[in-house]
Design a protein around this motif. Structure first.
Motif, PDB file in Angstrom:
ATOM      1  N   ALA A 260      -4.178  -7.074  68.799  1.00 39.00           N
ATOM      2  CA  ALA A 260      -4.066  -8.418  68.225  1.00 39.00           C
ATOM      3  C   ALA A 260      -5.309  -9.245  68.539  1.00 39.00           C
ATOM      4  CB  ALA A 260      -2.812  -9.109  68.754  1.00 39.00           C
TER       5      ALA A 260
ATOM      6  N   SER B  14      -8.269  -7.946  66.426  1.00 42.06           N
ATOM      7  CA  SER B  14      -8.174  -8.330  65.022  1.00 42.06           C
ATOM      8  C   SER B  14      -8.384  -9.825  64.842  1.00 42.06           C
ATOM      9  CB  SER B  14      -6.821  -7.909  64.434  1.00 42.06           C
ATOM     10  OG  SER B  14      -5.757  -8.509  65.159  1.00 42.06           O
TER      11      SER B  14
ATOM     12  N   ALA C   9      -4.617 -11.359  57.352  1.00 46.77           N
ATOM     13  CA  ALA C   9      -3.514 -10.431  57.588  1.00 46.77           C
ATOM     14  C   ALA C   9      -3.781  -9.495  58.758  1.00 46.77           C
ATOM     15  CB  ALA C   9      -3.251  -9.607  56.325  1.00 46.77           C
ATOM     16  N   SER C  10      -5.033  -9.360  59.180  1.00 44.71           N
ATOM     17  CA  SER C  10      -5.364  -8.401  60.234  1.00 44.71           C
ATOM     18  C   SER C  10      -4.628  -8.662  61.551  1.00 44.71           C
ATOM     19  CB  SER C  10      -6.871  -8.381  60.467  1.00 44.71           C
ATOM     20  OG  SER C  10      -7.537  -7.828  59.354  1.00 44.71           O
ATOM     21  N   PRO C  11      -4.555  -9.922  62.026  1.00 49.93           N
ATOM     22  CA  PRO C  11      -3.800 -10.135  63.277  1.00 49.93           C
ATOM     23  C   PRO C  11      -2.327  -9.744  63.150  1.00 49.93           C
ATOM     24  CG  PRO C  11      -5.228 -11.996  62.829  1.00 49.93           C
ATOM     25  CD  PRO C  11      -5.243 -11.144  61.597  1.00 49.93           C
ATOM     26  N   LEU C  12      -1.754  -9.916  61.962  1.00 49.80           N
ATOM     27  CA  LEU C  12      -0.358  -9.511  61.778  1.00 49.80           C
ATOM     28  C   LEU C  12      -0.219  -8.005  61.899  1.00 49.80           C
ATOM     29  CD1 LEU C  12       0.593 -11.811  58.754  1.00 49.80           C
ATOM     30  CD2 LEU C  12       0.969 -12.216  61.199  1.00 49.80           C
ATOM     31  N   ILE C  13      -1.170  -7.276  61.299  1.00 49.21           N
ATOM     32  CA  ILE C  13      -1.164  -5.819  61.423  1.00 49.21           C
ATOM     33  C   ILE C  13      -1.364  -5.414  62.876  1.00 49.21           C
ATOM     34  CG2 ILE C  13      -2.335  -3.687  60.731  1.00 49.21           C
ATOM     35  CD1 ILE C  13      -3.127  -5.121  58.131  1.00 49.21           C
TER      36      ILE C  13
ATOM     37  N   ALA D 212      -0.688  -7.200  65.610  1.00 49.19           N
ATOM     38  CA  ALA D 212       0.494  -7.538  66.412  1.00 49.19           C
ATOM     39  C   ALA D 212       1.602  -6.513  66.206  1.00 49.19           C
ATOM     40  CB  ALA D 212       0.981  -8.938  66.045  1.00 49.19           C
ATOM     41  N   LEU D 213       1.797  -6.085  64.941  1.00 51.90           N
ATOM     42  CA  LEU D 213       2.807  -5.063  64.671  1.00 51.90           C
ATOM     43  C   LEU D 213       2.443  -3.744  65.335  1.00 51.90           C
ATOM     44  CD1 LEU D 213       5.385  -4.245  63.185  1.00 51.90           C
ATOM     45  CD2 LEU D 213       3.985  -3.769  61.148  1.00 51.90           C
TER      46      LEU D 213
ATOM     47  N   ALA E  93       2.219   0.103  61.428  1.00 47.94           N
ATOM     48  CA  ALA E  93       1.600  -1.157  61.026  1.00 47.94           C
ATOM     49  C   ALA E  93       0.820  -1.028  59.726  1.00 47.94           C
ATOM     50  CB  ALA E  93       0.672  -1.650  62.138  1.00 47.94           C
TER      51      ALA E  93
END
Length: 409
Positions: free
Chosen positions: A42, A45, A342-346, A348-349, A358
């Motif tokens: 996270a 990203s 969207a990268s931090p969401l990927i 974090a997942l 992810a």
């Protein structure tokens, strides 16, 4: 009919490479931030987000400004800013300072693209292939980034990052030469800012932009995590990840030029639609196929992502013939860099599950883009930029209409 200005396009294409090498360099630096500074997925990203978020906001603003006033000085200044930000990314161990300098690099890219797209549009005279060569420069910059970063940072560590400023210095000189070759920009036609042939089709432009957002999330998501993912899947170490990232970027060298030639023959929208369909299948292969075959899926993904790249630009400009700077700012800027959000969401997942889980949602996004593109009609090319190939493109419009049922099935 006027022909494309070859020398100006060549200089712009190489300067485009010198700018976009820094957009690719941000993603290429991620494995080194993880290794040297022990960043989580996270946090790593978030660096990509820093390069993308501010760029996403300001790039349409630069586009709107270039619709009203000529700003040729933006090209060399923005090139230098883009390189300086990345060059300073490894100097400080502070996460906050790293975010700031990477954001400066993103603003540099934001300032460059709208005016560069406008100058390239005039120099190309409406040629899809010529615009493909302009876009090719940027894609080659992306492709070169992992190799450049590996050569500098893998050898000297993150503190060697100031050496990465060299392409920016070269690109600045090339921008100055390109502007001198192109000469003064002709004044806008009377009756308002921008190019006044035709009406702005905002509804079609919105659909196109939505599709490009889908493409952007896939591209930025893979750019950010592909090197790490391939290292996990193949157990090949840092080299395997660098090779995979290079394949993802290098496919643009073929895909971008092929997109222009295919569009001249078949029409832009059929080529773009089928590219999105191919991308959905190819990304599924990247996520699900094990072992060395994964590299083949990466290559197919690269082709699907890059074939429509230059066509996005010309379609956007032709849907908004009165606002070509805004169109360039959105198609080359907002919708492309927004993928970084969207990268931090990927990431974090991935931190709570796995990289494979992810990355799995990326499979669906090209299909969403295809549905957005399906109702669109080919726009007319304004006479102010039309050239010989644009006339051939007109034949492509007729061909697209005649074959619409086949290509849209």
């Amino acid at each position: 009919m006027p022909k494309p200005h070859t020398r100006s396009l060549a200089l712009l294409s190489v300067s485009h490479a010198c700018v976009d090498v820094y957009q690719g360099a941000v993603a290429a630096l991620i494995p080194f931030f993880v290794a040297e500074r022990a960043y989580s997925y996270a946090a790593a990203s978030g660096i990509v987000l820093a390069a993308s978020l501010l760029s996403s906001v300001v790039q349409p603003l630069f586009g709107a400004l270039t619709d009203r006033w000529p700003l040729p000085w933006l090209l060399p200044v923005s090139t230098l800013a883009g390189g300086t930000g990345v060059a300073l990314a490894g100097v400080s161990g502070s996460y906050a300072v790293t975010l700031v300098v990477v954001a400066v690099s993103g603003v540099g890219a934001a300032a460059y693209h709208p005016e560069a797209a406008r100058v390239a549009r005039r120099a190309s005279r409406g040629s899809h292939t010529a615009m493909g060569w302009f876009s090719l420069g940027g894609n080659l910059g992306f492709a070169t980034a992992p190799l450049l970063v590996a050569a500098v940072v893998a050898t000297g560590g993150l503190r060697a990052s100031p050496l990465l400023v060299v392409p920016a210095l070269a690109g600045t000189a090339l921008c100055v030469a390109a502007l001198r070759t192109a000469g003064a920009r002709p004044p806008a036609p009377k009756g308002g800012p921008g190019e006044q042939a035709g009406r702005d089709d905002w509804a079609s432009f919105a659909r196109l932009s939505g599709a490009i957002v889908c493409r952007s999330i896939v591209f930025v998501g893979l750019s950010t995590f592909l090197a790490l993912y391939v290292r996990e899947r193949t157990s090949g170490g840092e080299v395997s990840g660098t090779v995979a990232l290079f394949v993802l970027y290098a496919g643009g060298a073929v895909g971008t030029v092929a997109g222009g030639r295919l569009a001249t023959r078949f029409g832009r929208l059929p080529v773009v639609r089928w590219s999105y369909a191919l991308t959905a299948l190819a990304v599924a292969g990247v996520v699900l196929v094990p072992g060395p075959l994964l590299y083949g899926c990466v290559a197919l993904t690269s082709a699907g992502l890059y074939v429509p790249f230059s066509l996005h630009i010309t379609l956007g400009q032709d849907y908004l013939p009165r606002r070509v700077g805004t169109a360039g700012g959105v198609t080359l800027g907002l919708t492309v860099s927004i993928g970084g959000i969207a990268s931090p969401l990927i990431g974090a997942l991935a931190d709570v599950t796995s990289l494979q889980v992810a990355l799995a949602p990326l499979i669906a996004l090209p299909a969403v883009g295809w549905f957005l593109l399906r109702p669109l009609r080919e726009p007319a090319v304004p006479e102010s930029v039309a050239g010989p190939e644009a006339e051939e493109g007109g034949q492509g419009v007729a061909l697209e209409s005649a074959r619409s049922r086949t290509f849209r099935a």
